[in-house]
Design a protein around this motif. Structure first.
Motif, PDB file in Angstrom:
ATOM      1  N   SER A   1       0.817  -1.217   0.000  1.00  0.00           N
ATOM      2  CA  SER A   1       0.000   0.000   0.000  1.00  0.00           C
ATOM      3  C   SER A   1       0.856   1.275   0.000  1.00  0.00           C
ATOM      4  O   SER A   1       0.317   2.384   0.010  1.00  0.00           O
ATOM      5  N   GLY A   2       2.179   1.110   0.042  1.00  0.00           N
ATOM      6  CA  GLY A   2       3.059   2.274  -0.017  1.00  0.00           C
ATOM      7  C   GLY A   2       3.299   2.959   1.305  1.00  0.00           C
ATOM      8  O   GLY A   2       3.808   4.077   1.349  1.00  0.00           O
ATOM      9  N   GLU A   3       2.969   2.293   2.416  1.00  0.00           N
ATOM     10  CA  GLU A   3       3.151   2.899   3.731  1.00  0.00           C
ATOM     11  C   GLU A   3       4.563   2.726   4.277  1.00  0.00           C
ATOM     12  O   GLU A   3       4.947   3.399   5.240  1.00  0.00           O
ATOM     13  N   ILE A   4       5.323   1.801   3.697  1.00  0.00           N
ATOM     14  CA  ILE A   4       6.667   1.535   4.187  1.00  0.00           C
ATOM     15  C   ILE A   4       7.569   1.185   3.003  1.00  0.00           C
ATOM     16  O   ILE A   4       7.107   0.622   2.001  1.00  0.00           O
ATOM     17  N   GLU A   5       8.824   1.584   3.101  1.00  0.00           N
ATOM     18  CA  GLU A   5       9.806   1.238   2.082  1.00  0.00           C
ATOM     19  C   GLU A   5      10.526  -0.039   2.509  1.00  0.00           C
ATOM     20  O   GLU A   5      10.933  -0.166   3.670  1.00  0.00           O
ATOM     21  N   VAL A   6      10.661  -0.992   1.597  1.00  0.00           N
ATOM     22  CA  VAL A   6      11.263  -2.285   1.908  1.00  0.00           C
ATOM     23  C   VAL A   6      12.372  -2.604   0.917  1.00  0.00           C
ATOM     24  O   VAL A   6      12.138  -2.603  -0.301  1.00  0.00           O
ATOM     25  N   GLU A   7      13.568  -2.853   1.430  1.00  0.00           N
ATOM     26  CA  GLU A   7      14.687  -3.300   0.604  1.00  0.00           C
ATOM     27  C   GLU A   7      14.941  -4.772   0.909  1.00  0.00           C
ATOM     28  O   GLU A   7      15.366  -5.120   2.005  1.00  0.00           O
ATOM     29  N   LEU A   8      14.647  -5.642  -0.053  1.00  0.00           N
ATOM     30  CA  LEU A   8      14.890  -7.067   0.116  1.00  0.00           C
ATOM     31  C   LEU A   8      16.301  -7.405  -0.368  1.00  0.00           C
ATOM     32  O   LEU A   8      16.710  -6.981  -1.458  1.00  0.00           O
ATOM     33  N   VAL A   9      17.029  -8.152   0.444  1.00  0.00           N
ATOM     34  CA  VAL A   9      18.438  -8.458   0.196  1.00  0.00           C
ATOM     35  C   VAL A   9      18.627  -9.968   0.340  1.00  0.00           C
ATOM     36  O   VAL A   9      18.071 -10.565   1.276  1.00  0.00           O
ATOM     37  N   PRO A  10      19.408 -10.612  -0.541  1.00  0.00           N
ATOM     38  CA  PRO A  10      19.726 -12.021  -0.314  1.00  0.00           C
ATOM     39  C   PRO A  10      20.291 -12.221   1.093  1.00  0.00           C
ATOM     40  O   PRO A  10      21.085 -11.406   1.574  1.00  0.00           O
ATOM     41  N   GLN A  11      19.873 -13.302   1.747  1.00  0.00           N
ATOM     42  CA  GLN A  11      20.168 -13.440   3.166  1.00  0.00           C
ATOM     43  C   GLN A  11      21.669 -13.438   3.483  1.00  0.00           C
ATOM     44  O   GLN A  11      22.114 -12.778   4.431  1.00  0.00           O
ATOM     45  N   GLY A  12      22.454 -14.164   2.718  1.00  0.00           N
ATOM     46  CA  GLY A  12      23.894 -14.176   2.953  1.00  0.00           C
ATOM     47  C   GLY A  12      24.523 -12.816   2.704  1.00  0.00           C
ATOM     48  O   GLY A  12      25.461 -12.411   3.405  1.00  0.00           O
ATOM     49  N   THR A  13      24.008 -12.101   1.710  1.00  0.00           N
ATOM     50  CA  THR A  13      24.503 -10.756   1.423  1.00  0.00           C
ATOM     51  C   THR A  13      24.199  -9.814   2.577  1.00  0.00           C
ATOM     52  O   THR A  13      25.040  -8.996   2.965  1.00  0.00           O
ATOM     53  N   LEU A  14      22.993  -9.933   3.145  1.00  0.00           N
ATOM     54  CA  LEU A  14      22.639  -9.090   4.289  1.00  0.00           C
ATOM     55  C   LEU A  14      23.575  -9.354   5.459  1.00  0.00           C
ATOM     56  O   LEU A  14      24.061  -8.419   6.110  1.00  0.00           O
ATOM     57  N   ALA A  15      23.835 -10.638   5.732  1.00  0.00           N
ATOM     58  CA  ALA A  15      24.738 -10.996   6.829  1.00  0.00           C
ATOM     59  C   ALA A  15      26.122 -10.385   6.606  1.00  0.00           C
ATOM     60  O   ALA A  15      26.716  -9.813   7.524  1.00  0.00           O
ATOM     61  N   GLU A  16      26.623 -10.490   5.384  1.00  0.00           N
ATOM     62  CA  GLU A  16      27.964  -9.969   5.104  1.00  0.00           C
ATOM     63  C   GLU A  16      27.988  -8.444   5.095  1.00  0.00           C
ATOM     64  O   GLU A  16      28.985  -7.828   5.491  1.00  0.00           O
ATOM     65  N   ARG A  17      26.908  -7.798   4.671  1.00  0.00           N
ATOM     66  CA  ARG A  17      26.854  -6.330   4.701  1.00  0.00           C
ATOM     67  C   ARG A  17      26.953  -5.817   6.136  1.00  0.00           C
ATOM     68  O   ARG A  17      27.601  -4.808   6.403  1.00  0.00           O
ATOM     69  N   LEU A  18      26.294  -6.514   7.070  1.00  0.00           N
ATOM     70  CA  LEU A  18      26.377  -6.132   8.478  1.00  0.00           C
ATOM     71  C   LEU A  18      27.770  -6.402   9.039  1.00  0.00           C
ATOM     72  O   LEU A  18      28.359  -5.557   9.716  1.00  0.00           O
ATOM     73  N   ARG A  19      28.304  -7.593   8.750  1.00  0.00           N
ATOM     74  CA  ARG A  19      29.634  -7.943   9.259  1.00  0.00           C
ATOM     75  C   ARG A  19      30.702  -6.999   8.707  1.00  0.00           C
ATOM     76  O   ARG A  19      31.584  -6.545   9.440  1.00  0.00           O
ATOM     77  N   ALA A  20      30.600  -6.697   7.413  1.00  0.00           N
ATOM     78  CA  ALA A  20      31.569  -5.794   6.788  1.00  0.00           C
ATOM     79  C   ALA A  20      31.485  -4.404   7.410  1.00  0.00           C
ATOM     80  O   ALA A  20      32.513  -3.756   7.646  1.00  0.00           O
ATOM     81  N   GLY A  21      30.267  -3.943   7.677  1.00  0.00           N
ATOM     82  CA  GLY A  21      30.115  -2.631   8.301  1.00  0.00           C
ATOM     83  C   GLY A  21      30.803  -2.570   9.651  1.00  0.00           C
ATOM     84  O   GLY A  21      31.465  -1.585   9.984  1.00  0.00           O
ATOM     85  N   GLY A  22      30.667  -3.636  10.424  1.00  0.00           N
ATOM     86  CA  GLY A  22      31.306  -3.684  11.733  1.00  0.00           C
ATOM     87  C   GLY A  22      32.803  -3.862  11.662  1.00  0.00           C
ATOM     88  O   GLY A  22      33.517  -3.573  12.633  1.00  0.00           O
TER      89      GLY A  22
END
Length: 250
Positions: free
Chosen positions: A92-113
């Protein structure tokens, strides 16, 4: 009196999370979710939040509590799953959602840290993940209002890889089985899931721990350098865990 990184209550711990803050939140489904801190944040009232988590909880549980209150403006995750409220708000456009492959999400967080700004991965090559066009936000009439951009693709060893940027957030909320006054944490089995990665990515990481105790350095899963605040749960809070799907046999 504050001892080390231990604060007196969950309300005190989340008091500094302001309107529009970004949050990395541990957990997978309802396993390892920092439910006490989420409830305290719900009570605190901050909104317009940008949440990074594997998923947005279930309807009324975990991050679903903040979602139902309209307090999440943007969600980055891997799974919409069975959260009907998230699906409704997204479509309905009430929220913005970025879907990310699960392993990529894990690595994006780890890399940030770890201080790594970006990395190349084969996940998503040849799809809209790399080529762009994934709907991030819909308009009220169903049109795509905001779509994902195209990403750089480069060859290594004759194979294509897509460039993914790491994730850093203002705050992180995590749950651990054990913790000490220095912020060192131990996670229980599958509750380890996204919790260490979320903790690494947060500028200010707040951990709720089921047991505050002395830890053997050899058993520490996440060193206290990544944790700024620790909240010791009561026995009742520690035992209050919910099962996403209960399966029994005769």
């Amino acid at each position: 009196m504050r001892v080390g990184k231990v604060v007196g209550s969950a309300a005190e711990a989340v008091a500094g999370i302001g309107e529009g803050s970004s949050l990395a939140v541990g957990g997978f489904g309802l396993c390892g979710v920092p439910s006490v801190l989420i409830a305290a944040l719900h009570e605190q009232g901050a909104g317009g939040l940008h949440v990074v988590s594997n998923n947005c909880g279930l309807d009324g549980r975990g991050l679903g509590l903040l979602l139902a209150a309209g307090r999440i403006a943007r969600a980055t995750g891997s799974y919409i799953g069975e959260n009907k409220e998230l699906a409704r708000r997204y479509l309905s456009g009430e929220i913005e959602v970025e879907l990310v492959p699960q392993g990529t999400l894990a690595e994006r967080l780890r890399a940030g840290g770890s201080g790594i700004p970006a990395f190349y991965t084969p996940a998503g090559v040849g799809t809209m993940v790399a080529e762009g066009g994934l709907p991030w936000r819909y308009a009220a009439d169903g049109r795509v209002a905001v779509a994902s951009p195209a990403k750089e693709v480069r060859e290594f060893g004759g194979l294509p890889y897509v460039l993914e940027e790491s994730i850093r957030t203002d705050f992180a909320l995590v749950r651990a089985a054990k913790g000490d006054v220095h912020g060192n944490l131990v996670f229980d089995r599958s509750a380890r899931n996204f919790n260490p990665l979320a903790a690494m990515a947060g500028g200010v990481t707040i951990a709720e721990v089921e047991e505050l105790c002395e830890l053997d350095p050899g058993e520490v899963h996440l060193p206290g350098v990544f944790v700024q605040k620790v909240v010791a749960l009561t026995p009742e809070q520690a035992a209050d865990k919910h099962v996403e799907k209960r399966t029994v046999r005769a």
